[in-house]
Design a protein around this motif. Sequence first.
Motif, PDB file in Angstrom:
ATOM      1  N   ASN A 199       0.813  -1.213   0.000  1.00 47.98           N
ATOM      2  CA  ASN A 199       0.000   0.000   0.000  1.00 47.98           C
ATOM      3  C   ASN A 199       0.848   1.265   0.000  1.00 47.98           C
ATOM      4  O   ASN A 199       0.597   2.199  -0.753  1.00 47.98           O
ATOM      5  CB  ASN A 199      -0.928   0.016   1.222  1.00 47.98           C
ATOM      6  CG  ASN A 199      -2.174  -0.796   0.990  1.00 47.98           C
ATOM      7  OD1 ASN A 199      -3.097  -0.350   0.307  1.00 47.98           O
ATOM      8  ND2 ASN A 199      -2.190  -2.005   1.521  1.00 47.98           N
ATOM      9  N   ARG A 200       1.871   1.259   0.858  1.00 44.44           N
ATOM     10  CA  ARG A 200       2.716   2.460   0.954  1.00 44.44           C
ATOM     11  C   ARG A 200       3.525   2.622  -0.334  1.00 44.44           C
ATOM     12  O   ARG A 200       3.723   3.729  -0.826  1.00 44.44           O
ATOM     13  CB  ARG A 200       3.633   2.358   2.174  1.00 44.44           C
ATOM     14  CG  ARG A 200       4.146   3.677   2.665  1.00 44.44           C
ATOM     15  CD  ARG A 200       4.567   3.607   4.107  1.00 44.44           C
ATOM     16  NE  ARG A 200       5.563   2.592   4.373  1.00 44.44           N
ATOM     17  CZ  ARG A 200       6.864   2.744   4.105  1.00 44.44           C
ATOM     18  NH1 ARG A 200       7.314   3.857   3.564  1.00 44.44           N
ATOM     19  NH2 ARG A 200       7.707   1.779   4.378  1.00 44.44           N
ATOM     20  N   ARG A 201       3.953   1.480  -0.880  1.00 46.88           N
ATOM     21  CA  ARG A 201       4.718   1.503  -2.137  1.00 46.88           C
ATOM     22  C   ARG A 201       3.869   2.108  -3.267  1.00 46.88           C
ATOM     23  O   ARG A 201       4.336   2.941  -4.028  1.00 46.88           O
ATOM     24  CB  ARG A 201       5.071   0.047  -2.470  1.00 46.88           C
ATOM     25  CG  ARG A 201       6.018  -0.120  -3.579  1.00 46.88           C
ATOM     26  CD  ARG A 201       7.382  -0.405  -3.037  1.00 46.88           C
ATOM     27  NE  ARG A 201       8.345  -0.591  -4.104  1.00 46.88           N
ATOM     28  CZ  ARG A 201       9.639  -0.513  -3.927  1.00 46.88           C
ATOM     29  NH1 ARG A 201      10.117  -0.245  -2.739  1.00 46.88           N
ATOM     30  NH2 ARG A 201      10.462  -0.682  -4.920  1.00 46.88           N
ATOM     31  N   ILE A 202       2.624   1.674  -3.351  1.00 45.60           N
ATOM     32  CA  ILE A 202       1.727   2.187  -4.399  1.00 45.60           C
ATOM     33  C   ILE A 202       1.522   3.696  -4.208  1.00 45.60           C
ATOM     34  O   ILE A 202       1.576   4.471  -5.162  1.00 45.60           O
ATOM     35  CB  ILE A 202       0.362   1.455  -4.364  1.00 45.60           C
ATOM     36  CG1 ILE A 202       0.550  -0.014  -4.761  1.00 45.60           C
ATOM     37  CG2 ILE A 202      -0.666   2.136  -5.258  1.00 45.60           C
ATOM     38  CD1 ILE A 202      -0.644  -0.894  -4.474  1.00 45.60           C
ATOM     39  N   ALA A 203       1.319   4.084  -2.962  1.00 47.48           N
ATOM     40  CA  ALA A 203       1.098   5.513  -2.694  1.00 47.48           C
ATOM     41  C   ALA A 203       2.331   6.322  -3.086  1.00 47.48           C
ATOM     42  O   ALA A 203       2.219   7.406  -3.666  1.00 47.48           O
ATOM     43  CB  ALA A 203       0.776   5.711  -1.219  1.00 47.48           C
ATOM     44  N   GLU A 204       3.529   5.786  -2.806  1.00 48.31           N
ATOM     45  CA  GLU A 204       4.759   6.509  -3.137  1.00 48.31           C
ATOM     46  C   GLU A 204       4.911   6.653  -4.649  1.00 48.31           C
ATOM     47  O   GLU A 204       5.244   7.722  -5.157  1.00 48.31           O
ATOM     48  CB  GLU A 204       5.971   5.788  -2.552  1.00 48.31           C
ATOM     49  CG  GLU A 204       5.940   5.746  -1.040  1.00 48.31           C
ATOM     50  CD  GLU A 204       7.319   5.664  -0.440  1.00 48.31           C
ATOM     51  OE1 GLU A 204       8.055   6.643  -0.566  1.00 48.31           O
ATOM     52  OE2 GLU A 204       7.668   4.625   0.149  1.00 48.31           O
ATOM     53  N   LEU A 205       4.635   5.564  -5.358  1.00 49.48           N
ATOM     54  CA  LEU A 205       4.737   5.618  -6.826  1.00 49.48           C
ATOM     55  C   LEU A 205       3.709   6.584  -7.408  1.00 49.48           C
ATOM     56  O   LEU A 205       4.010   7.356  -8.314  1.00 49.48           O
ATOM     57  CB  LEU A 205       4.540   4.218  -7.414  1.00 49.48           C
ATOM     58  CG  LEU A 205       5.740   3.289  -7.222  1.00 49.48           C
ATOM     59  CD1 LEU A 205       5.381   1.860  -7.594  1.00 49.48           C
ATOM     60  CD2 LEU A 205       6.932   3.768  -8.046  1.00 49.48           C
ATOM     61  N   ASP A 211       2.488   9.154  -5.977  1.00 52.87           N
ATOM     62  CA  ASP A 211       2.937  10.510  -5.661  1.00 52.87           C
ATOM     63  C   ASP A 211       4.023  10.959  -6.643  1.00 52.87           C
ATOM     64  O   ASP A 211       3.989  12.083  -7.147  1.00 52.87           O
ATOM     65  CB  ASP A 211       3.481  10.515  -4.229  1.00 52.87           C
ATOM     66  CG  ASP A 211       3.599  11.909  -3.671  1.00 52.87           C
ATOM     67  OD1 ASP A 211       2.570  12.608  -3.623  1.00 52.87           O
ATOM     68  OD2 ASP A 211       4.718  12.320  -3.310  1.00 52.87           O
ATOM     69  N   VAL A 212       4.965  10.079  -6.931  1.00 52.52           N
ATOM     70  CA  VAL A 212       6.054  10.422  -7.851  1.00 52.52           C
ATOM     71  C   VAL A 212       5.499  10.682  -9.258  1.00 52.52           C
ATOM     72  O   VAL A 212       5.864  11.660  -9.916  1.00 52.52           O
ATOM     73  CB  VAL A 212       7.113   9.287  -7.888  1.00 52.52           C
ATOM     74  CG1 VAL A 212       8.099   9.505  -9.018  1.00 52.52           C
ATOM     75  CG2 VAL A 212       7.844   9.213  -6.560  1.00 52.52           C
TER      76      VAL A 212
END
Lengths: 74, 514
Positions: free
Chosen positions: A38-44, A46-47
Amino acid sequence: MTTTELAHRVRAKIRERGTLRERVRVLEAEVQENRQLNRRIAELTDVVTELLIPLEARDQERVDEVLGRFRTGL
Amino acid sequence: MTVAVSDDGLLVPPGESPLVVEIDGHYVWSLTPVRDGAPAAGGVLVPWPGVLRPYLSGRGRVRVTDPTGSAVLYDDEVGLGAGSGELAVVDRAGHRLSVDKVGHLARSFADTDEQVREEILAGTRRAIDDLREHAGVAAYLNYGALLGAVREGRMLAHDSDTDLCYLSEHTSPADIVAESYRITRAMRAQGWRLLRMSGGDVKLLLPLSDGRVCHIDVFAAFHVNGTFFQLGNRSGDLPRSAIEPFSTIELHGHEFPVPRDPEAMLAFLYGPQWRTPDPSFRYADPPAGVRRLDGWLRGFRTEMGRWTELYNGPRRSAVPAGPSSFAEWVAPQLGDGRAVLDVGTGTGRDALWFARQGRRTGAVDFSRGSLGVVRRRAKRRGLEVEVDQLILGELRSTLAHGTRLARDPHDLYARHLVGCLDTAALDQLWLLSRMALRPSGGRLFLELAAGEPGPSDGLVRRVPVDVVRAGIEASGGVVEHLTVGPGDDMFDLPDPAVCRIRAAWPAPDSQEKR
């Protein structure tokens, strides 16, 4: 059923439970790994939304500005 | 039955009701005997909390009462520890401190004067307005401030900060994290200094006129599959209709939005007994909810506290100030005229030495404690070091630095960093190296404690050399040099198995030519 047979069956049950306990431990670790996506998806996300879309414009001045703002806004 | 006070803690009668402890006439801690203590001869021994222990040396008055102060169980002068001075729990500026409900030492509102309280409430109000106008979320007052406002019509005496929550429209944790990033960006743009505590929790830092910094937590609240989650760690049943549309409450002359049914929220937070004051209250969060919140939102700063403690505490002086033997080994191998970036710089001992050699030097670390130390030391020595935060557990932080370094040739230097990283962060070190070193041909220099991970001090662990080599190679890197032999640990104490690596990330076409 003889005592020996009973002892065998009890031992087999105990072994089976031990294996199940280990499987639950492994499954719990795997579930947690998936949650971390979940956090990985959110970071991507955002980028992509904050950086890649403005970078696509290929305007160097704007690229520098966008990169600078992204870093200070983290 | 009486109470006894000693260096070990308080020997109190067994009971389930909270007790309040004062030292030198000021509240410092509250406890519940059977929950916090262990049976001992003569009652229950409740040990002093670790955060109080450094202050417990000297003579002074200790008082133990019930929460209302009407039943006094102990009130006497005692001598604790080896000290002969006055017993008092105060910070360097003389402000009174107490143990808050999560076990940290903080100033409480009981010791906060009216002007400062006014600043805290006005700052909280400004945070709510900025969140609504600039970050697009409607925040409500919650936790201690809500409890104080509803139950007592004022701030709680033993509280030390204010907490805000916003009810997210999202039901997927990834969307909730992305929303929290947008909130961070919007609040920074409004001039707020803040810390990101998790994927759904931002701490606004409000400077106060007495020199202290008040923390205003901004927590996400949301529903996933019918379960209500609210950071810190709460989860359970609370419908949207108990929160929205908000009602309002007045607190010391300021009007605040609060959940539509504040009493339902307070019962959700503190249980059905919330009307009875219990300064020693602790949350009983469902473990399944905590596991979910940990998995969805946390992980990038699990060990940050430990490092901050090192950099802000007495143990920092155990790290030598001069260059490490590794830095001296690396220096002649650095690229001509190329800058060096010390990744996981710690106290900055090597970064400062590189800078003194006249090399353009950057220093990054995930701990703000470290960055503060390096900035202060560089300034004192008149050295120029570009100091910045890099959180390898965060992809965004890694990519942002990688993009910058791809256009600004550097060598990367990381001493005893690898042993501090979890698998995800280690992968991102290789990603950073590839992004930074491929375009310019720079090198990565690593020193690490080699071997199977075993018991450690919780800071640096051993890492198998094979794991490191495999990670470098899987990301397109080439190990040019690798030795394992006796060397030094982080404190320059002898370590029998220290690995030194020099690696490069050749551009794909130059690899084909070889």
